[in-house]
Design a protein around this motif. Sequence first.
Motif, mmCIF file in Angstrom:
data_model
loop_
_atom_site.group_PDB
_atom_site.id
_atom_site.type_symbol
_atom_site.label_atom_id
_atom_site.label_comp_id
_atom_site.label_asym_id
_atom_site.label_seq_id
_atom_site.Cartn_x
_atom_site.Cartn_y
_atom_site.Cartn_z
ATOM 1 N N UNK A 4 42.777 43.127 46.494
ATOM 2 C CA UNK A 4 43.302 42.333 45.354
ATOM 3 C C UNK A 4 43.601 43.037 44.174
ATOM 4 N N UNK A 5 42.462 43.691 43.609
ATOM 5 C CA UNK A 5 42.507 44.434 42.289
ATOM 6 C C UNK A 5 43.420 45.492 42.273
ATOM 7 N N UNK A 6 43.521 46.291 43.668
ATOM 8 C CA UNK A 6 44.347 47.431 43.730
ATOM 9 C C UNK A 6 46.210 47.037 43.765
ATOM 10 N N UNK A 25 40.722 40.883 35.370
ATOM 11 C CA UNK A 25 39.512 41.057 35.654
ATOM 12 C C UNK A 25 38.913 42.247 34.910
ATOM 13 N N UNK A 26 37.575 41.941 34.611
ATOM 14 C CA UNK A 26 36.737 42.928 33.780
ATOM 15 C C UNK A 26 35.609 43.386 34.363
ATOM 16 N N UNK A 27 35.187 42.406 35.308
ATOM 17 C CA UNK A 27 33.886 43.054 36.121
ATOM 18 C C UNK A 27 33.901 42.263 37.434
ATOM 19 N N UNK A 28 33.707 43.018 38.515
ATOM 20 C CA UNK A 28 33.910 42.758 39.882
ATOM 21 C C UNK A 28 32.628 43.244 40.720
ATOM 22 N N UNK A 29 32.491 42.715 41.811
ATOM 23 C CA UNK A 29 31.810 42.960 43.028
ATOM 24 C C UNK A 29 32.376 43.208 44.279
ATOM 25 N N UNK A 30 32.322 44.450 44.716
ATOM 26 C CA UNK A 30 32.847 44.460 46.192
ATOM 27 C C UNK A 30 31.738 44.798 47.093
ATOM 28 N N UNK A 31 31.541 43.922 48.209
ATOM 29 C CA UNK A 31 30.435 44.265 49.090
ATOM 30 C C UNK A 31 30.749 43.793 50.420
ATOM 31 N N UNK A 32 29.913 44.432 51.498
ATOM 32 C CA UNK A 32 29.880 44.388 52.842
ATOM 33 C C UNK A 32 31.526 44.618 53.480
ATOM 34 N N UNK A 33 32.304 45.231 52.808
ATOM 35 C CA UNK A 33 33.766 45.516 53.575
ATOM 36 C C UNK A 33 33.561 46.169 54.653
ATOM 37 N N UNK A 34 34.449 45.910 55.707
ATOM 38 C CA UNK A 34 34.427 46.600 57.099
ATOM 39 C C UNK A 34 35.105 47.950 56.870
ATOM 40 N N UNK A 35 36.145 47.690 56.028
ATOM 41 C CA UNK A 35 36.934 49.014 55.829
ATOM 42 C C UNK A 35 37.530 48.858 54.359
ATOM 43 N N UNK A 36 38.140 49.954 53.901
ATOM 44 C CA UNK A 36 38.721 49.814 52.434
ATOM 45 C C UNK A 36 40.054 50.510 52.545
ATOM 46 N N UNK A 37 40.661 50.036 51.555
ATOM 47 C CA UNK A 37 42.250 50.914 51.272
ATOM 48 C C UNK A 37 41.941 51.903 50.024
ATOM 49 N N UNK A 38 41.846 52.956 50.751
ATOM 50 C CA UNK A 38 41.653 54.389 50.022
ATOM 51 C C UNK A 38 42.843 54.673 49.098
ATOM 52 N N UNK A 39 42.359 55.277 48.004
ATOM 53 C CA UNK A 39 43.662 55.873 47.090
ATOM 54 C C UNK A 39 44.039 57.319 47.549
ATOM 55 N N UNK A 40 44.895 57.269 48.643
ATOM 56 C CA UNK A 40 45.076 58.288 49.274
ATOM 57 C C UNK A 40 46.372 58.300 50.007
ATOM 58 N N UNK A 70 31.904 31.631 55.576
ATOM 59 C CA UNK A 70 32.420 32.895 55.193
ATOM 60 C C UNK A 70 33.149 33.211 54.213
ATOM 61 N N UNK A 71 33.692 32.247 53.538
ATOM 62 C CA UNK A 71 34.724 32.423 52.443
ATOM 63 C C UNK A 71 34.139 33.081 51.270
ATOM 64 N N UNK A 72 32.940 33.130 50.827
ATOM 65 C CA UNK A 72 32.291 33.889 49.692
ATOM 66 C C UNK A 72 32.243 35.271 50.304
ATOM 67 N N UNK A 73 31.788 35.607 51.509
ATOM 68 C CA UNK A 73 31.731 36.839 52.222
ATOM 69 C C UNK A 73 33.272 37.448 51.991
ATOM 70 N N UNK A 74 34.193 36.958 52.482
ATOM 71 C CA UNK A 74 35.708 37.363 52.538
ATOM 72 C C UNK A 74 36.157 37.682 50.859
ATOM 73 N N UNK A 75 35.496 37.051 50.042
ATOM 74 C CA UNK A 75 35.969 37.223 48.636
ATOM 75 C C UNK A 75 35.378 38.676 48.193
ATOM 76 N N UNK A 76 34.188 38.833 48.511
ATOM 77 C CA UNK A 76 33.618 40.242 48.470
ATOM 78 C C UNK A 76 34.407 41.446 49.060
ATOM 79 N N UNK A 79 52.690 47.068 50.312
ATOM 80 C CA UNK A 79 53.620 46.246 49.922
ATOM 81 C C UNK A 79 54.118 46.301 48.550
ATOM 82 N N UNK A 80 53.346 46.781 47.498
ATOM 83 C CA UNK A 80 53.559 46.548 46.311
ATOM 84 C C UNK A 80 53.736 48.267 46.006
ATOM 85 N N UNK A 81 54.472 48.421 44.915
ATOM 86 C CA UNK A 81 54.246 49.779 44.134
ATOM 87 C C UNK A 81 53.103 49.877 43.321
#
Length: 160
Positions: A26-28, A35-50, A14-20, A62-64
């Motif tokens: 991580x990027x946020x 990072x110039x190109x990324x794939x986000x896939x199959x996340x169970x939930x997200x960190x919204x910009x709100x 499942x390590x590859x799955x956890x990276x997606x 945890x960070x500004x």
Amino acid sequence: MIRRPPRSTPKPSSAASDVYKRQHRYMLLSKDKRISNAVVANAGWYTFINNAKFPYGIKSSPVIISDEDLRWFVYIKVNLLIGSEDIGSKSVNSSKGAKLQGITRVDRANNYFNSLITSAEDKNYAFRWNYKVLDNVDHDFKKVTPYAANILLRDIDDLN
């Protein structure tokens, strides 16, 4: 030394799955802007910009997270992938914060993508993310990986 992301499941496969799944956080949160190109896939939930409390939003993160960090986050080339059949309830985060994002992973991915568009428009930021629903794919990283590899490696032919 190779660093692996923390696993959400005890299965080594499942390590590859956890990276997606965690790539967007991580990027946020990272100050690493290589990072110039990324794939986000199959996340169970997200960190919204709100203003939802972290980890479901960026309030009390945890960070500004500066405006410049947000501008970069929505500008990089990211492909958000979700399987059309990723609608089961098995192993889906059922916390209150996650449920507010949608019932299924498909709902949550769609809501996340739309919220990013709205956030970028509200702040007049360039937005370069793409969203793709993969037909006949469920919550299986082995089925998503070929799509992700194709996206991430498509520019390699330009090197010759």
